[in-house]
Design an enzyme around this catalytic site. Sequence first.
Site, mmCIF file in Angstrom:
data_model
loop_
_atom_site.group_PDB
_atom_site.id
_atom_site.type_symbol
_atom_site.label_atom_id
_atom_site.label_comp_id
_atom_site.label_asym_id
_atom_site.label_seq_id
_atom_site.Cartn_x
_atom_site.Cartn_y
_atom_site.Cartn_z
ATOM 1 C CE LYS A 179 59.322 194.237 21.902
ATOM 2 N NZ LYS A 179 60.378 194.774 22.831
ATOM 3 C CG HIS A 216 62.833 198.092 13.566
ATOM 4 N ND1 HIS A 216 63.364 196.890 13.966
ATOM 5 C CD2 HIS A 216 62.633 198.814 14.708
ATOM 6 C CE1 HIS A 216 63.484 196.882 15.292
ATOM 7 N NE2 HIS A 216 63.058 198.031 15.759
ATOM 8 C CB SER A 264 56.404 191.047 21.480
ATOM 9 O OG SER A 264 57.410 191.783 22.138
#
Length: 287
Positions: free
Chosen positions: A41, A100, A130
């Site tokens: 995010k 990620h 988020s």
Amino acid sequence: MPGKLTVLEGVTIAEAITAKWEQIWNFQARDGDVLIDTYPKSGTTWMQEIVDLILHDGDEQICRRAPTFERMPFIELLHLMKPGIEVVNAMPSPRVLKSHLAVHLVPPSFWEHNCKVIYVARNAKDTATSYYHFDQTVQFHPDPVSWEDYLEQFMKGDVGWGSWYDHVKGFWEQKDKRNVLYIFFEDMKKTPQQVIRKVAKFLGKDLSEDLLNKIVKLSSFEHMRDNPMANNSGFPKEILDQSKIVFMRKGAVGDWKTMFTARQKEVFEDHYKRQMESSTLKFQDPK
């Protein structure tokens, strides 16, 4: 059935990922590959679209050839969703890939081939906000908890892909030692032309003013939200359940104010100061 988290080399990460860790760790990057890595995010999909548009000279039709997750595969989820490892291994070079993973968990072949790595970092409070909404859609993570509990978990690093602090600092410490371009989400919002030009230069591309402005428009939040090939609406439902919360929710700077109480802000900022005081990394924290 909700997923579970485990710890791998100091990083909290989904068991669905660690179950195939040997395959992920041994992923074979090649000369010329580009890796877009972020904490979740933090502008990942946005940067993916920018990079694709740069590499294809702003050709919107080419960039609509397939959904983002097929154009730029997600290396730690290749065993869970298409295109799958065999297809990715067969893709022509150079490839653009997404992850990620914390810097020490990035497959070593990326460093061995001196691949270009674009890292995007977003301020902590907006990222936590988020991620809280997003994590309610992630099927291989545990069931969602209250915002209050989630914020505590985020501060401790007990969420998928681990500690935000370790993640952003880890890449920051490597940016001058490796082939890493470090970008801030807030700069992408504030001065997209400057950021896109910087990314293009890193990728060896020179953009005309007209092409630059075209890419700014095509990669805007509003344009991407309405583009089914860029908004992740087609992400496999067994991975992301978007029935209640869509992937592209706001993309705003300062949205943390809709969630944090005055007390939570005070506690978070005190914790943040302790975690970041030894680092030269500074964020434009939206007040």
